[in-house]
Design a protein around this motif. Structure first.
Motif, mmCIF file in Angstrom:
data_model
loop_
_atom_site.group_PDB
_atom_site.id
_atom_site.type_symbol
_atom_site.label_atom_id
_atom_site.label_comp_id
_atom_site.label_asym_id
_atom_site.label_seq_id
_atom_site.Cartn_x
_atom_site.Cartn_y
_atom_site.Cartn_z
ATOM 1 N N ASP A 1 -12.991 2.731 -4.121
ATOM 2 C CA ASP A 1 -13.681 2.560 -2.830
ATOM 3 C C ASP A 1 -14.032 3.924 -2.224
ATOM 4 O O ASP A 1 -15.118 4.125 -1.683
ATOM 5 C CB ASP A 1 -12.791 1.786 -1.845
ATOM 6 N N ALA B 1 -3.703 6.880 -4.954
ATOM 7 C CA ALA B 1 -3.876 5.941 -6.068
ATOM 8 C C ALA B 1 -3.150 4.620 -5.832
ATOM 9 O O ALA B 1 -3.504 3.596 -6.422
ATOM 10 C CB ALA B 1 -3.376 6.580 -7.367
ATOM 11 N N TYR B 2 -2.122 4.645 -4.995
ATOM 12 C CA TYR B 2 -1.366 3.410 -4.733
ATOM 13 C C TYR B 2 -1.922 2.642 -3.542
ATOM 14 O O TYR B 2 -1.282 1.722 -3.053
ATOM 15 C CB TYR B 2 0.117 3.730 -4.516
ATOM 16 N N MET C 1 -3.906 -0.081 -2.198
ATOM 17 C CA MET C 1 -4.535 -1.314 -2.688
ATOM 18 C C MET C 1 -5.617 -1.791 -1.718
ATOM 19 O O MET C 1 -6.351 -2.734 -2.006
ATOM 20 C CB MET C 1 -3.483 -2.422 -2.852
ATOM 21 N N THR C 2 -5.680 -1.183 -0.539
ATOM 22 C CA THR C 2 -6.680 -1.591 0.455
ATOM 23 C C THR C 2 -7.940 -0.759 0.305
ATOM 24 O O THR C 2 -9.034 -1.285 0.126
ATOM 25 C CB THR C 2 -6.102 -1.463 1.869
ATOM 26 N N THR D 1 -9.059 1.660 -2.281
ATOM 27 C CA THR D 1 -8.690 2.205 -3.590
ATOM 28 C C THR D 1 -9.463 3.496 -3.858
ATOM 29 O O THR D 1 -10.479 3.779 -3.202
ATOM 30 C CB THR D 1 -9.023 1.197 -4.700
ATOM 31 N N ASN E 1 0.802 -1.222 0.000
ATOM 32 C CA ASN E 1 0.000 0.000 0.000
ATOM 33 C C ASN E 1 0.834 1.271 0.000
ATOM 34 O O ASN E 1 0.298 2.358 0.184
ATOM 35 C CB ASN E 1 -0.911 0.026 1.229
ATOM 36 N N ILE E 2 2.142 1.116 -0.105
ATOM 37 C CA ILE E 2 3.015 2.294 -0.087
ATOM 38 C C ILE E 2 3.442 2.625 -1.507
ATOM 39 O O ILE E 2 3.841 1.747 -2.281
ATOM 40 C CB ILE E 2 4.234 2.067 0.831
#
Lengths: 126, 285
Positions: free
Chosen positions: B235, B226-227, B229-230, B232, B168-169
């Motif tokens: 979401d 934007a990066y 992933m949890t 998004t 997620n980073i």
């Protein structure tokens, strides 16, 4: 693609801190790219060989399945969202991880860092 | 040599009928902004903004460690308890800290699970706040992993948790801050990340409450990387669309821990968010 994994092998075996991270990792990992298979055999954090498939008799602990274009984008210096991480590839539908996922998670930093060894440095496009 | 303007103290409040000794840090003066950390981490995530003289010239930033996190101890008897954060306990804790510190209508800024609870508070206790900055916040996130991976006797939950959340980073994050961000996860106590994720990935109660959030007097501004992933951008867009009057900013080069992973990249988005919040009346000490 074989040359890239052989390059990863050489880089890993020349990176002491990564080998230390993987010192308890002695497993075979299947990397499937489109329909091409590569078996990565690790021994105590060293990548001892990279064997192209196909093979029906090589046991593996976990597998990362993706496509060549996705991997090339993964190896960009500044990958786009989703292409920046192996779990990102899974999240955006460009990768799948099978097998003993807990084994992967226990060695996740090691495996992610190994896969990222082929990532281009900033400003280098080769 | 340098000494930072951040000061830290302890506050004891009752939550669920028992005392909690809570560590909090603060810097600045003016509009109070209560800052909530993500799952599996602590108030250090906010240190860059708390050291930002321009931000603290007009805002009093306060960040606290949730019980079980950072320098806040778990409650007495924790050794036989399974830590599972709940919406109710989280809300009670945040309100207890606000009461304990005598804050009058602070802005609430929360990231990830802190953003989730900020939206819960917007729905249920909106009148206690001036506005809400919900960072990497969404209505609900199902786990794409097994939360039990992160609390087991044969492996280090902190190291596994850090390796997981590294997804997620953003690659734009400076290496030093990427690793400082991951270090907090590595330090997380046994079962704490799992207990936070239990709240984050299993409680769906916010979904039906979003429509009751009133943004006329208490704005709700969402920020998403934007990066991430949890949570998004998709979401966050879905969540913002369900809150009448909510606004949203997408950060193209940031991930799930923006204030911690890439302070310089996050700063303009946070300053913009503060500018959207109404100025409260005089703040209690």
């Amino acid at each position: 693609m074989l040359a890239i994994f052989q390059d990863i092998q050489a880089r890993l075996n020349d990176t002491p801190h990564l080998m230390r991270l993987g010192r308890l990792f002695s497993e075979t990992v299947l990397i499937e790219i489109d329909s091409e298979e590569f078996y990565l055999r690790f021994d105590r954090g060293r990548l001892v060989d990279v064997t192209p498939g196909p093979s029906r008799k090589t046991p593996w602990r976990f597998a990362l399945r993706t496509d060549a274009e996705a991997l090339h984008r993964f190896w960009c210096a500044r990958p786009e969202p989703g292409f920046h991480d192996i779990f990102g590839l899974v999240k955006i539908g460009r990768g799948r991880i099978d097998g003993d996922i807990l084994c992967l998670v226990k060695n996740l930093r090691f495996f992610k860092d190994v896969m990222a060894l082929a990532r281009h440095k900033e400003g280098v496009t080769a | 040599m340098s000494i930072e303007p951040i000061t830290g103290r302890y506050l004891t409040v009752d939550v669920a009928g028992a005392p909690r000794r809570i560590y909090f840090e603060e810097a600045g003066q003016g509009q109070a902004v209560l800052c909530l950390h993500t799952a599996g981490a602590d108030s250090r995530q906010w240190r860059h903004l708390m050291n930002d003289a321009e931000v603290t010239a007009t805002h009093r930033l306060i960040a606290f460690d949730m019980p079980w996190h950072g320098k806040s101890l778990p409650p007495e008897g924790f050794e036989t308890e399974e830590y599972l954060l709940t919406t109710e306990a989280y809300i009670e804790t945040v309100l207890a800290v606000i009461d304990g510190l005598g804050l009058e209508k602070p802005v609430l800024a929360g990231c990830s699970m802190g953003g989730r609870i900020a939206l819960q508070l917007a729905a249920l206790h909106g009148d206690r706040f001036s506005g809400f900055i919900a960072i990497e916040a969404s209505d609900f996130q199902a786990a794409w992993y097994d939360i039990d991976w992160f609390h087991r006797p044969d492996a280090h939950g902190g190291e596994m948790g850090a390796a997981l959340v590294s997804a997620n980073i953003s690659p734009f994050a400076p290496d030093q801050e990427r690793w400082n961000t991951l270090w907090m996860f590595m330090q997380s106590g046994p079962g704490v990340f799992r207990g936070d994720l239990s709240f984050y990935t299993q409680d769906k109660s916010l979904i039906d409450r979003l429509g009751q959030i009133k943004t006329d007097n208490t704005p709700v501004h969402l920020i998403v990387g934007a990066y991430d992933m949890t949570c998004t951008p998709e979401d966050a867009r879905r969540t913002a669309a369900a809150i009448p009057g909510a606004t949203l900013a997408v950060m193209d080069e940031l991930g799930h821990f923006p204030m911690s992973e890439h302070p310089a990249g996050f700063r303009p988005f946070f300053v913009d968010a503060l500018g959207r919040m109404p100025r409260a009346r005089s703040q209690a000490a």
